[in-house]
Design an enzyme around this catalytic site. Structure first.
Site: not given
Ligand code: CO
Length: 202
Positions: A42, A101
Site C-alpha cells: 500500500c 488500510c
C-alpha cells in the site's frame, strides 16, 4: 513543519553519515541491483518496505498503490511484475496489506470519494465475494480488517493468474508468491498462509 529545503539538508547529512560509517556503501549501491523480492504494498506513508523487514536498499524491488491492488489491466503494476520476474529474476513476490488500510475502509463506506471510487471498486469486488465472512465480524474495525486480509489473498491470486507468473512457472523459474499483512499497532508482519508456487499451475 518541514520544508522541501529541509529534506535536501537531511539528505546531505544522511549521505555524509552513511559514508562516514561505510566508505564503500554508495559504490556498491550504484552497481547493478539484484533484489530477490518484489514487494507489492500500500502507498500508506507509514509503511516503509525495506525498513519494517530490516532489509538494506537493493534487496527489495517495490511497487505500491492504494490498498495494494493487482489489476490485470494496470500496465504500471504489470510492467513492474514483468521486469521483476523476467529481468531481475526475483525469487519471491510478496503482496503486503495492512490493517487499518484507508483504501479498504473507504471501499466499505458509503461516501462519494470521486475518481478513487473507480479504483476502490476492485476491493468492493472482493467484499462482494466474501460478504458473509466480512459482515459476520463484530465491529466495524474488525470488519475492515477482515477485508484487508481477504484483499491480500485475492491480490495474490491475481498475481498468480498473470501471464508473466504463469509463463515463469511453466519455464521452471524459481518463483514463490506470498500474502502478508502488517499491523501498525505492533509493527508485526503476519503470513496469511497463501503461499503459491509452480505446483499451483493448473
Ligand atoms: Co493502505
Amino acid at each position: 513543519m518541514t520544508k522541501p529545503v529541509d529534506l535536501l539538508k537531511f539528505n546531505q547529512a544522511w549521505a555524509e553519515s552513511v559514508k562516514a560509517e561505510d566508505a564503500g556503501y554508495f559504490d556498491r549501491l550504484s552497481e547493478q541491483q539484484t533484489p530477490e523480492y518484489l514487494w507489492i504494498g500500500c502507498s500508506d506513508s507509514r509503511i516503509a518496505a525495506n525498513q519494517i523487514v530490516g532489509m538494506e536498499p537493493g534487496s527489495i524491488f517495490v511497487h505500491r498503490n492504494i490498498a495494494n491492488v493487482v489489476v490485470h489491466t494496470d500496465l504500471n503494476c504489470l510492467s513492474v511484475i514483468q521486469y521483476a520476474v523476467e529481468v531481475l529474476k526475483v525469487k519471491h513476490i510478496v503482496v503486503v496489506g495492512h490493517y487499518g488500510c484507508g483504501g479498504v475502509q473507504a471501499a466499505l463506506g458509503e461516501a462519494n470519494n470521486g475518481l478513487i471510487d473507480n479504483w476502490l471498486e476492485h476491493i468492493r469486488d472482493v467484499y462482494r465475494q466474501h460478504k458473509t465472512a466480512v459482515d459476520s465480524a463484530t465491529s466495524e474495525k474488525e470488519r475492515a480488517n477482515r477485508l484487508c486480509e481477504l484483499n491480500v489473498i485475492a491480490q495474490v491470486g491475481h498475481v498468480a493468474d498473470t501471464t508473466i507468473v504463469r509463463n515463469a512457472w511453466r519455464d521452471g523459474q524459481d518463483l514463490t508468491l506470498h500474502g502478508w499483512i502488517y499491523s501498525l499497532e505492533d509493527g508485526i508482519v503476519r503470513d496469511l498462509q497463501v503461499t503459491r508456487d509452480a505446483t499451483s499451475l493448473t
